[in-house]
Design an enzyme around this catalytic site. Sequence first.
Site, PDB file in Angstrom:
ATOM      1  N   PHE A  12      60.945  56.026  36.944  1.00 39.42           N
ATOM      2  CA  PHE A  12      59.732  56.819  37.139  1.00 39.42           C
ATOM      3  C   PHE A  12      59.418  57.747  35.977  1.00 39.42           C
ATOM      4  O   PHE A  12      58.263  58.104  35.753  1.00 39.42           O
ATOM      5  CB  PHE A  12      59.859  57.670  38.416  1.00 39.42           C
ATOM      6  CG  PHE A  12      60.678  58.926  38.219  1.00 39.42           C
ATOM      7  CD1 PHE A  12      60.076  60.112  37.802  1.00 39.42           C
ATOM      8  CD2 PHE A  12      62.050  58.926  38.415  1.00 39.42           C
ATOM      9  CE1 PHE A  12      60.828  61.264  37.605  1.00 39.42           C
ATOM     10  CE2 PHE A  12      62.808  60.072  38.214  1.00 39.42           C
ATOM     11  CZ  PHE A  12      62.191  61.245  37.809  1.00 39.42           C
TER      12      PHE A  12
ATOM     13  N   LYS B 268      59.395  44.856  37.336  1.00 40.09           N
ATOM     14  CA  LYS B 268      59.531  45.563  38.604  1.00 40.09           C
ATOM     15  C   LYS B 268      59.626  47.051  38.286  1.00 40.09           C
ATOM     16  O   LYS B 268      60.685  47.566  37.979  1.00 40.09           O
ATOM     17  CB  LYS B 268      60.782  45.086  39.349  1.00 40.09           C
ATOM     18  CG  LYS B 268      60.710  45.216  40.880  1.00 40.09           C
ATOM     19  CD  LYS B 268      60.614  46.633  41.394  1.00 40.09           C
ATOM     20  CE  LYS B 268      61.918  47.370  41.353  1.00 40.09           C
ATOM     21  NZ  LYS B 268      61.800  48.741  42.010  1.00 40.09           N
TER      22      LYS B 268
ATOM     23  N   SER C 109      69.887  55.114  36.650  1.00 45.03           N
ATOM     24  CA  SER C 109      71.123  55.880  36.714  1.00 45.03           C
ATOM     25  C   SER C 109      72.336  55.015  36.378  1.00 45.03           C
ATOM     26  O   SER C 109      72.282  53.785  36.445  1.00 45.03           O
ATOM     27  CB  SER C 109      71.305  56.455  38.122  1.00 45.03           C
ATOM     28  OG  SER C 109      71.509  55.409  39.057  1.00 45.03           O
TER      29      SER C 109
ATOM     30  N   GLU D 220      69.949  50.820  30.083  1.00 43.48           N
ATOM     31  CA  GLU D 220      69.661  52.173  29.587  1.00 43.48           C
ATOM     32  C   GLU D 220      69.891  53.112  30.763  1.00 43.48           C
ATOM     33  O   GLU D 220      69.037  53.263  31.639  1.00 43.48           O
ATOM     34  CB  GLU D 220      68.219  52.270  29.081  1.00 43.48           C
ATOM     35  CG  GLU D 220      67.907  51.367  27.906  1.00 43.48           C
ATOM     36  CD  GLU D 220      68.506  51.841  26.585  1.00 43.48           C
ATOM     37  OE1 GLU D 220      69.207  52.877  26.583  1.00 43.48           O
ATOM     38  OE2 GLU D 220      68.279  51.180  25.573  1.00 43.48           O
ATOM     39  N   LEU D 221      71.055  53.765  30.772  1.00 46.36           N
ATOM     40  CA  LEU D 221      71.497  54.504  31.951  1.00 46.36           C
ATOM     41  C   LEU D 221      71.551  56.005  31.677  1.00 46.36           C
ATOM     42  O   LEU D 221      70.787  56.514  30.885  1.00 46.36           O
ATOM     43  CB  LEU D 221      72.838  53.936  32.416  1.00 46.36           C
ATOM     44  CG  LEU D 221      72.862  52.407  32.577  1.00 46.36           C
ATOM     45  CD1 LEU D 221      74.260  51.925  32.942  1.00 46.36           C
ATOM     46  CD2 LEU D 221      71.837  51.948  33.600  1.00 46.36           C
TER      47      LEU D 221
ATOM     48  N   GLU E 190      75.681  64.132  35.253  1.00 44.58           N
ATOM     49  CA  GLU E 190      74.269  64.270  34.959  1.00 44.58           C
ATOM     50  C   GLU E 190      73.522  64.694  36.221  1.00 44.58           C
ATOM     51  O   GLU E 190      73.525  63.985  37.221  1.00 44.58           O
ATOM     52  CB  GLU E 190      73.677  62.952  34.450  1.00 44.58           C
ATOM     53  CG  GLU E 190      72.186  63.068  34.149  1.00 44.58           C
ATOM     54  CD  GLU E 190      71.530  61.729  33.843  1.00 44.58           C
ATOM     55  OE1 GLU E 190      70.689  61.680  32.937  1.00 44.58           O
ATOM     56  OE2 GLU E 190      71.866  60.740  34.520  1.00 44.58           O
TER      57      GLU E 190
END
Length: 508
Positions: free
Chosen positions: A163, A187, A244, A265-266, A396
């Site tokens: 998001f 998606k 995440s 890409e976390l 995080e």
Amino acid sequence: MTDHTASLPGTDELRRRALDALRRVGASVPAGTGLSARSPITGETLLDLRADTADDVGRAVDEAAEAFATWRTTPPPVRGELVRVLGELLREHHGDLADLITIEAGKIRSEALGEIQEMIDICDLAVGMSRQLYGRSIASERPGHRLAETWHPLGVVGVISAFNFPAAVWSWNTAVALVCGDTVVWKPSELTPLISIAASRLLDRAIERTGAPAAVHRLLLAGRDGGEALVDDARVALLSATGSTRMGREVGPRVAARFGRSLLELGGNNASVVTPSADLEVTLPGIVFAAAGTAGQRCTTLRRLIVHRDVADEVVDRVAAAYARLNVGDPFDEKTLVGPLVNERAATAMATALDRAAADGGTIVAGGNRLGSGGGVFVEPALVRMPGQTAVVREETFAPILWVLTYDTFDEAVALHNDVPQGLSSSIFTRDQQEAERFLAADGSDCGIANVNIGTSGAEIGGAFGGEKETGGGRESGSDAWKAYMRRATNTINYSDRVALAQNVSFL
């Protein structure tokens, strides 16, 4: 901090703005049930949408796989023309797309406009890239032979985006994948369906203008089940997922189990080191934007400030004073610098982290309070001094909390910096060349991004973006990140009149 939440736009006004923006880009909303478009500004639903099913995912991949058979043999510069036209349409609808990002993700106006500019920039880069998908020639040990490496389209690329950058991350993947000869099934986050519909419609318009196969791109509006179907589909050659670390732990093994490729890409737990020689006039804006920008909801958000003990008090006082001047509230208001958190769950995570920090002996120096009385979630960015790098600091928290740690020696600073599971972005503020070079060296920062005298946020598309350790190891955007979207072939060409085996092997 100044509370500007008293005069927020209402849900009806936000709905009208969203529909107007969609109309101008030529998009319509698939009416139905299963998904809701909501705005974090009010916390209320704007529109109900039809959710795609697992069967819809299968059909989308079917169509993308069929289109790939044609697209992969289309000359790369011709593929680049599609992306060039997309870039033109993005320029034409810059403001419309920014409106949708502000409405759905809560970004302040300048950051929303910046995200669309990032999309335009990656299109420009990808168009040039379409004429530079270089292989290489390699010296052969055999006379009359030539070795070469060539690169070929990979297949269907699945993109699962988050998001917080609901359009830019899609464009990073899609613009590059398309010029590489791949087709894309997207998606997006279920929290940001409207900007996804608008961006996809602009690409559809570019497809119509250029005559590209209609199914080179497919959009899926779905929840977790739709994402899982995309992850598990063996026809998806590359699955690019942003989210995440927890999500990555699930996605990575499932894609690997079917021998697919994943680009992850976390999470990030990014830090800036502030040395005694730092120019604080440069340091301050770098820290404040990186820590408070996007309400702390960037993967590159500054979460840890590692300051030399001799300058720690001054740096903390300056940051606290800057925080006091931040306007929190309506992201459409040009005076606002901090918009809403995406939802109530984010606010709960922030409050829990602050409670854990207090139990560990931490002290809130500035911020941390909730603002407003409506349905939107607005908070003051928090500045917290910590006695050490406790468990909560090493995690995080996707919210605007800046943990302050102190150090005495440069080696101690680097050790503190690297002593977290994540490895995305990092920076150092110093006027000492030796410190700067050591931070960038092999035994310095262990992150995929390491900056000097600039914050951790705001990467340019010309460089490859991504991180190490629990950040996933993926690389997107510029440099040679395009190679993730292609397959490599090693070629041996014998142009002599005899057969010569490698390593002087004699046979027959």
